[in-house]
Design an enzyme around this catalytic site. Structure first.
Site, mmCIF file in Angstrom:
data_model
loop_
_atom_site.group_PDB
_atom_site.id
_atom_site.type_symbol
_atom_site.label_atom_id
_atom_site.label_comp_id
_atom_site.label_asym_id
_atom_site.label_seq_id
_atom_site.Cartn_x
_atom_site.Cartn_y
_atom_site.Cartn_z
ATOM 1 N N ASP A 1 -2.289 5.849 7.749
ATOM 2 C CA ASP A 1 -3.141 6.921 7.775
ATOM 3 C C ASP A 1 -3.912 7.314 8.893
ATOM 4 O OD1 ASP A 1 -3.021 9.903 8.027
ATOM 5 O OD2 ASP A 1 -5.711 9.906 6.788
ATOM 6 N N LYS B 1 1.843 7.640 8.448
ATOM 7 C CA LYS B 1 1.488 8.419 9.064
ATOM 8 C C LYS B 1 1.107 8.331 10.426
ATOM 9 C CE LYS B 1 -0.758 11.757 5.827
ATOM 10 N NZ LYS B 1 -2.355 11.892 5.286
ATOM 11 N N ASP C 1 -2.549 10.674 -4.268
ATOM 12 C CA ASP C 1 -3.101 10.805 -5.341
ATOM 13 C C ASP C 1 -4.214 12.260 -4.384
ATOM 14 O OD1 ASP C 1 -5.713 9.376 -4.138
ATOM 15 O OD2 ASP C 1 -6.835 11.045 -5.024
ATOM 16 N N ARG D 1 -0.893 11.744 -8.985
ATOM 17 C CA ARG D 1 0.259 10.123 -8.812
ATOM 18 C C ARG D 1 1.422 10.129 -8.937
ATOM 19 N NH1 ARG D 1 -4.100 6.819 -6.459
ATOM 20 N NH2 ARG D 1 -5.981 7.656 -6.808
ATOM 21 N N GLU E 1 0.833 -0.713 -0.131
ATOM 22 C CA GLU E 1 -0.011 -0.196 0.100
ATOM 23 C C GLU E 1 1.083 0.891 -0.067
ATOM 24 O OE1 GLU E 1 -2.748 1.231 -0.732
ATOM 25 O OE2 GLU E 1 -4.104 1.942 0.973
ATOM 26 N N ASP E 2 0.825 2.396 -0.962
ATOM 27 C CA ASP E 2 1.625 3.299 -0.628
ATOM 28 C C ASP E 2 1.286 4.565 0.787
ATOM 29 O OD1 ASP E 2 -1.316 4.544 -0.217
ATOM 30 O OD2 ASP E 2 -1.474 5.584 -1.833
HETATM 31 P P1 IMP Z 1 -6.178 5.005 5.865
HETATM 32 O O1 IMP Z 1 -7.337 3.733 5.848
HETATM 33 O O2 IMP Z 1 -6.760 6.445 6.980
HETATM 34 O O3 IMP Z 1 -5.022 4.483 6.837
HETATM 35 O O4 IMP Z 1 -5.668 5.723 5.294
HETATM 36 C C1 IMP Z 1 -5.421 4.609 3.685
HETATM 37 C C2 IMP Z 1 -5.643 5.382 2.689
HETATM 38 O O5 IMP Z 1 -6.306 6.873 2.719
HETATM 39 C C3 IMP Z 1 -4.284 5.142 1.992
HETATM 40 O O6 IMP Z 1 -4.367 4.450 1.319
HETATM 41 C C4 IMP Z 1 -4.400 7.011 0.537
HETATM 42 O O7 IMP Z 1 -4.986 6.213 0.191
HETATM 43 C C5 IMP Z 1 -5.626 7.540 1.391
HETATM 44 N N1 IMP Z 1 -4.778 8.741 1.907
HETATM 45 C C6 IMP Z 1 -4.397 9.188 3.993
HETATM 46 N N2 IMP Z 1 -3.440 9.597 3.570
HETATM 47 C C7 IMP Z 1 -3.405 10.385 2.288
HETATM 48 C C8 IMP Z 1 -2.293 11.641 2.093
HETATM 49 O O8 IMP Z 1 -1.905 12.250 2.516
HETATM 50 N N3 IMP Z 1 -2.377 11.806 0.606
HETATM 51 C C9 IMP Z 1 -3.191 10.986 -0.277
HETATM 52 N N4 IMP Z 1 -4.250 10.025 -0.497
HETATM 53 C C10 IMP Z 1 -3.842 9.846 1.616
HETATM 54 MG MG MG Z 2 -5.124 3.651 -0.945
#
Ligand code: IMP
Ligand code: MG
Length: 183
Positions: A105, A133, A161, A167, A101-102
């Site tokens: 968060d 993060k 993105d 991207r 995964e990229d």
């Molecule tokens: P989570 O479920 O909050 O951990 O979010 C995960 C997904 O949110 C990642 O796979 C990203 O696609 C997107 N995401 C989270 N932070 C960012 C950011 O700073 N820039 C772009 N996409 C983000």
């Molecule tokens: Mg993602």
């Protein structure tokens, strides 16, 4: 990248730093998974550049699959809701899965996905995430392979993105605020 750079506040991680880290992670995975049946599961679309680079630094006969799970839409705030938009093509029973995964968060997406893949009978499920993060974590998720720890900023580039754009930036960048206030 003259046109795209205009919307960037700062470069957080350069493509050279990414290349060096990916090599390190690939070597570690090669060591950890020797003799195992490994499936790399890339999460579309953000993981594409990282998946392409990481797979070529792993010296094992891995297979590839992809999933698309819903995340942020066009907003910079997580919805906290996870939906499978495209599922795996192949059965993962008995396979050692590495989810690629990229960025992680809040951790909500991965905290839903990992148990689901385990329930499907994977022999193991680990995460390889390019950007972490950590400050924003809400769900407790173990990430075995981390590229870079990053601060709480909205990131674009290297797969990440904003409204499906940026991207293709080769570096990991912080988007300029003027871009979202314009939207
Ligand atoms: P989570 O479920 O909050 O951990 O979010 C995960 C997904 O949110 C990642 O796979 C990203 O696609 C997107 N995401 C989270 N932070 C960012 C950011 O700073 N820039 C772009 N996409 C983000
Ligand atoms: Mg993602």
């Amino acid at each position: 990248m003259e046109n795209l750079s205009k919307d960037i506040k700062t470069v957080l991680v350069t493509k050279e730093q990414i290349a060096a880290k990916v090599k390190e992670l690939g070597a570690q995975i090669t060591k950890d998974y020797e003799g195992k049946d490994v499936v790399l599961v890339g999460i579309l679309k953000g993981a594409m550049p990282f998946l392409c680079d990481l797979m070529r630094s792993i010296d094992l006969p891995v297979t590839l699959d992809t999933m698309c799970v819903s995340s942020y839409g066009n907003s910079t705030v997580s919805s906290g809701h996870v939906k499978i938009k495209k599922d795996l093509d192949k059965d993962i029973r008995g396979k050692h899965v590495i989810v690629v995964e990229d960025i992680i968060d809040t951790g909500i997406t991965m905290s839903h996905l990992v148990p689901l893949l385990k329930e499907r009978g994977a022999a193991s499920v680990e995460l390889a995430i390019c950007l972490n993060k950590k400050e924003r974590r809400e769900a407790d998720v173990y990430v075995k392979y981390v590229g870079f720890e990053i601060p709480d900023e909205f990131i674009v580039g290297y797969g990440c993105d904003y409204a499906e754009k940026y991207r293709n930036l080769p570096d990991v960048c912080v988007l300029d605020h003027k871009v979202y206030t314009k939207a």
